[in-house]
Design a protein around this motif. Structure first.
Motif, PDB file in Angstrom:
ATOM      1  N   ASP A 286     -97.261 -37.377  49.011  1.00  0.00           N
ATOM      2  CA  ASP A 286     -97.419 -38.441  50.012  1.00  0.00           C
ATOM      3  C   ASP A 286     -96.793 -38.085  51.350  1.00  0.00           C
ATOM      4  O   ASP A 286     -96.809 -38.893  52.275  1.00  0.00           O
ATOM      5  CB  ASP A 286     -96.781 -39.744  49.498  1.00  0.00           C
ATOM      6  N   ASP A 287     -96.230 -36.894  51.446  1.00  0.00           N
ATOM      7  CA  ASP A 287     -95.558 -36.507  52.688  1.00  0.00           C
ATOM      8  C   ASP A 287     -96.520 -36.573  53.870  1.00  0.00           C
ATOM      9  O   ASP A 287     -97.659 -36.122  53.782  1.00  0.00           O
ATOM     10  CB  ASP A 287     -94.988 -35.093  52.551  1.00  0.00           C
ATOM     11  N   LYS A 288     -96.053 -37.151  54.975  1.00  0.00           N
ATOM     12  CA  LYS A 288     -96.927 -37.324  56.151  1.00  0.00           C
ATOM     13  C   LYS A 288     -96.873 -36.094  57.074  1.00  0.00           C
ATOM     14  O   LYS A 288     -97.510 -36.064  58.118  1.00  0.00           O
ATOM     15  CB  LYS A 288     -96.509 -38.572  56.942  1.00  0.00           C
ATOM     16  N   GLY A 289     -96.070 -35.120  56.710  1.00  0.00           N
ATOM     17  CA  GLY A 289     -95.980 -33.926  57.555  1.00  0.00           C
ATOM     18  C   GLY A 289     -94.838 -34.035  58.544  1.00  0.00           C
ATOM     19  O   GLY A 289     -94.333 -35.125  58.811  1.00  0.00           O
ATOM     20  N   ILE A 290     -94.455 -32.906  59.073  1.00  0.00           N
ATOM     21  CA  ILE A 290     -93.347 -32.861  60.029  1.00  0.00           C
ATOM     22  C   ILE A 290     -93.831 -33.475  61.353  1.00  0.00           C
ATOM     23  O   ILE A 290     -94.967 -33.235  61.766  1.00  0.00           O
ATOM     24  CB  ILE A 290     -92.839 -31.412  60.201  1.00  0.00           C
ATOM     25  N   SER A 291     -93.002 -34.303  61.975  1.00  0.00           N
ATOM     26  CA  SER A 291     -93.419 -34.914  63.246  1.00  0.00           C
ATOM     27  C   SER A 291     -93.427 -33.849  64.337  1.00  0.00           C
ATOM     28  O   SER A 291     -92.739 -32.832  64.225  1.00  0.00           O
ATOM     29  CB  SER A 291     -92.461 -36.041  63.630  1.00  0.00           C
ATOM     30  N   ILE A 292     -94.207 -34.093  65.374  1.00  0.00           N
ATOM     31  CA  ILE A 292     -94.304 -33.090  66.433  1.00  0.00           C
ATOM     32  C   ILE A 292     -92.945 -32.832  67.102  1.00  0.00           C
ATOM     33  O   ILE A 292     -92.563 -31.677  67.254  1.00  0.00           O
ATOM     34  CB  ILE A 292     -95.432 -33.452  67.429  1.00  0.00           C
ATOM     35  N   PRO A 293     -92.184 -33.892  67.452  1.00  0.00           N
ATOM     36  CA  PRO A 293     -90.877 -33.598  68.070  1.00  0.00           C
ATOM     37  C   PRO A 293     -89.950 -32.811  67.140  1.00  0.00           C
ATOM     38  O   PRO A 293     -89.266 -31.886  67.579  1.00  0.00           O
ATOM     39  CB  PRO A 293     -90.293 -34.985  68.370  1.00  0.00           C
ATOM     40  N   GLU A 294     -89.981 -33.174  65.855  1.00  0.00           N
ATOM     41  CA  GLU A 294     -89.118 -32.473  64.890  1.00  0.00           C
ATOM     42  C   GLU A 294     -89.543 -31.004  64.787  1.00  0.00           C
ATOM     43  O   GLU A 294     -88.708 -30.098  64.751  1.00  0.00           O
ATOM     44  CB  GLU A 294     -89.225 -33.150  63.518  1.00  0.00           C
ATOM     45  N   PHE A 295     -90.860 -30.773  64.743  1.00  0.00           N
ATOM     46  CA  PHE A 295     -91.368 -29.404  64.654  1.00  0.00           C
ATOM     47  C   PHE A 295     -91.000 -28.607  65.905  1.00  0.00           C
ATOM     48  O   PHE A 295     -90.568 -27.466  65.823  1.00  0.00           O
ATOM     49  CB  PHE A 295     -92.893 -29.408  64.451  1.00  0.00           C
ATOM     50  N   ARG A 296     -91.150 -29.237  67.092  1.00  0.00           N
ATOM     51  CA  ARG A 296     -90.795 -28.552  68.345  1.00  0.00           C
ATOM     52  C   ARG A 296     -89.341 -28.125  68.334  1.00  0.00           C
ATOM     53  O   ARG A 296     -89.009 -27.025  68.742  1.00  0.00           O
ATOM     54  CB  ARG A 296     -91.012 -29.489  69.550  1.00  0.00           C
ATOM     55  N   ARG A 297     -88.486 -29.056  67.876  1.00  0.00           N
ATOM     56  CA  ARG A 297     -87.047 -28.756  67.822  1.00  0.00           C
ATOM     57  C   ARG A 297     -86.787 -27.551  66.925  1.00  0.00           C
ATOM     58  O   ARG A 297     -86.068 -26.625  67.289  1.00  0.00           O
ATOM     59  CB  ARG A 297     -86.260 -29.960  67.293  1.00  0.00           C
ATOM     60  N   LEU A 298     -87.419 -27.577  65.741  1.00  0.00           N
ATOM     61  CA  LEU A 298     -87.226 -26.496  64.771  1.00  0.00           C
ATOM     62  C   LEU A 298     -87.703 -25.157  65.357  1.00  0.00           C
ATOM     63  O   LEU A 298     -86.999 -24.148  65.302  1.00  0.00           O
ATOM     64  CB  LEU A 298     -88.005 -26.818  63.486  1.00  0.00           C
ATOM     65  N   LEU A 299     -88.896 -25.189  65.942  1.00  0.00           N
ATOM     66  CA  LEU A 299     -89.486 -23.961  66.462  1.00  0.00           C
ATOM     67  C   LEU A 299     -88.655 -23.410  67.623  1.00  0.00           C
ATOM     68  O   LEU A 299     -88.377 -22.204  67.695  1.00  0.00           O
ATOM     69  CB  LEU A 299     -90.925 -24.249  66.910  1.00  0.00           C
ATOM     70  N   THR A 300     -88.233 -24.306  68.520  1.00  0.00           N
ATOM     71  CA  THR A 300     -87.417 -23.883  69.663  1.00  0.00           C
ATOM     72  C   THR A 300     -86.115 -23.251  69.172  1.00  0.00           C
ATOM     73  O   THR A 300     -85.698 -22.209  69.659  1.00  0.00           O
ATOM     74  CB  THR A 300     -87.112 -25.096  70.578  1.00  0.00           C
TER      75      THR A 300
END
Ligand code: ADP
Ligand code: MG
Length: 260
Positions: A116-130
């Motif tokens: 049921d996971d909705k996926g990583i949010s865009i801001p959270e993903f950006r933070r991780l990637l940065t």
């Protein structure tokens, strides 16, 4: 618990030709191992079999990862357990950026744990990637490039290292292939690996040449000849090999060199 990749008495063949003839090897999280050997000794075959390439037939033996026998699992399932193969996605994916690709990989992993996971949010993903890109000293612009589309050898390696940083595998297998990497690609791989190694990551570097070992310092060196690991020792074994080449090893094991 420390995860381990355990290869036990592995025999494998391709098109009825036996290539691996009883490989035994254990790589644990936190350890760096190098697998060396002359051309044709079976190094890439081992990498392919660990990955689950269906072109190879397993004739005997086991591959246990983190306590699970993985020989019946597909490449994706192996990857989800925490096994990373550096040459897993060598193809160009038109229209998919490095960032998109990494985000899908993270989401696939999350859905695997919770459907049921909705996926990583865009801001959270950006933070991780940065954060990961800064740590690896990569230019942010790279994340917007189309994956492997016109990538140089160095850029392909950069994408792999970034994928490793984001997916955080327990054990990674890197086949440096005999065509060899240019010095730029070699440095990218080495500096990435050196930044990512630690108690959580085990690495198996497969290489014909000692060159990459000037940049990555494995604690364990293994020499493969004719489908078997014939010697395992510390870093001094690579120095010995550098000094003598494979000739004394062929002689010691009664084998005829095909090429070097
Ligand atoms: P390495 O990576 O150590 O150079 P490989 O695993 O690539 O060695 O190859 C091991 C052996 O398997 C070689 O003798 C090679 O000729 C043989 N081999 C590889 N692919 C095939 C194939 N498709 N059919 C038959 N023999 C193969
Ligand atoms: Mg090879």
């Amino acid at each position: 618990m420390v995860a381990a990749l355990e290869i036990r008495n592995l025999h494998a063949s391709i098109e009825d030709t036996p290539i691996l003839k009883g490989v035994n090897l254990v790589v644990k999280q936190g350890e760096i191992h190098a697998l060396m050997g002359p051309n044709g000794s079976g190094k890439s075959t081992l990498a392919n079999v660990i990955m689950g390439n269906p072109a190879y037939t397993i004739d005997a033996g086991q591959i246990i990862f983190d306590g699970v026998d993985i020989l019946d699992l597909g490449p994706d399932e192996r990857s989800r357990l925490g096994l990373f193969l550096a040459f897993q996605y060598p193809v160009a994916i038109p229209g998919v950026t490095v960032a998109n690709f990494l985000r899908s990989a993270i989401n696939a992993r999350r859905r695997d744990q919770n459907p049921d996971d909705k996926g990583i949010s865009i801001p959270e993903f950006r933070r991780l990637l940065t954060e990961k890109m800064a740590y690896l000293e990569m230019n942010n612009e790279f994340a917007g490039r189309y994956l492997n589309d016109g990538f140089s050898g160095g850029e392909k390696k950069r994408a792999e290292i970034l994928q490793m940083a984001v997916l955080q595998p327990k054990i990674t297998v890197m086949d440096e292939t005999d065509s060899g990497l240019d010095i730029d690609a070699l440095r990218i791989v080495a500096s990435g690996v050196n930044r990512l190694v630690g108690p959580e990551l085990g690495v198996l570097v497969i290489t014909h040449y000692k060159r990459i070992l000037d940049y990555i310092q494995p604690q364990h060196i293994h020499i493969m000849m004719d489908g078997r690991i014939v010697e395992s020792a510390g870093p001094e074994l690579a120095d010995q090999l550098e000094a003598t080449g494979y000739k004394p090893f062929f002689e010691r094991y009664g084998l005829v060199p095909t090429e070097e």
